[in-house]
Design a protein around this motif. Sequence first.
Motif, PDB file in Angstrom:
ATOM      1  N   ASP A  12      38.594  40.380  35.640  1.00 37.62           N
ATOM      2  CA  ASP A  12      38.267  41.297  34.897  1.00 37.62           C
ATOM      3  C   ASP A  12      39.185  42.636  35.147  1.00 37.62           C
ATOM      4  N   GLU A  13      39.665  42.938  36.077  1.00 38.34           N
ATOM      5  CA  GLU A  13      40.273  44.133  36.338  1.00 38.34           C
ATOM      6  C   GLU A  13      41.550  44.403  35.753  1.00 38.34           C
ATOM      7  N   ASP A  26      42.879  41.741  33.567  1.00 37.83           N
ATOM      8  CA  ASP A  26      43.095  40.940  32.411  1.00 37.83           C
ATOM      9  C   ASP A  26      43.774  39.587  32.725  1.00 37.83           C
ATOM     10  N   TYR A  27      43.332  39.103  33.790  1.00 41.45           N
ATOM     11  CA  TYR A  27      43.665  37.673  34.412  1.00 41.45           C
ATOM     12  C   TYR A  27      45.213  37.862  34.574  1.00 41.45           C
TER      13      TYR A  27
END
Length: 278
Positions: A185-186, A188-189
């Motif tokens: 999540d930090e 965006d994959y």
Amino acid sequence: MRFATLEYGNGSAAAIDFVTHYQLTPFEDLASLLRGVGGDLQKTADLTLEVYIPKEEARYLPGVTTPSKIICLGLNYYDHVKEMGHDTVSYPTLFAKFPSTLTGPYDDIEIPSVSDAVDWEVELGVVVGKPARNVTEDQAKFSVAGFVVANDVSMRDFQRRTSQFLQGKIFERSTPVGPELVTPDEVDYAKDLIIECYVDDEKVQSSRTSKMVTSVSEAISYISRITTLEPGDLILTGTPSGVGAGRTPPVFLHHGQVLRSYIEGVGELRNRFIKAST
């Protein structure tokens, strides 16, 4: 969230990053932590110890020190395929490493006395959080615990002795990994991050993770049809162009040089190379 594996006492401990300090967990590394929480890193908040290490005192180990397997993708950026003189492949090129190849994000790395062609390969590392077997590309992202920076330091003279890459890729303590595991999540994959490598102050590699031939989800799905990926396993996703072996003439690492491996939002490794005495 961000996690690290740190030296602690006579051993190691997985720890949670709280910006100014780390709080330790009862697990020896991130691989054992992931196995302990079933891949759900949100559960770690309830498992922390009352042990805190200030950031400036932290001594970092490879994020995962006990993976059951390390699977690497070769020739996975279009520009790197071209510089190495290969045709675009129909299927991912896979090879393996062993846990003994891993070293810390800021550790010195020995230049083996038997090799004169030590090369750099900055790579995005994927740490598996949940078991993956025969998963689709859509399902694959749920198996990702997070991302790390890695450098697949390669002994090209050994790599090129045969048609198989393995012997040039598994020298002990030659593959730095870390410094932290960053949850999907930090970043965006990790779909479109800057990825760069520097030798001393010279930028030698620069690309974006969006330029991979095989994406993270595609790689996980493909590998999972061959073998079960387990929590704590590590996947190295290949390197962009700019490696020393792809230059004319080739350029390789020497005693005293510092290799910096950077991925946007994930972190940076800094490793000095030291000529082995024997």
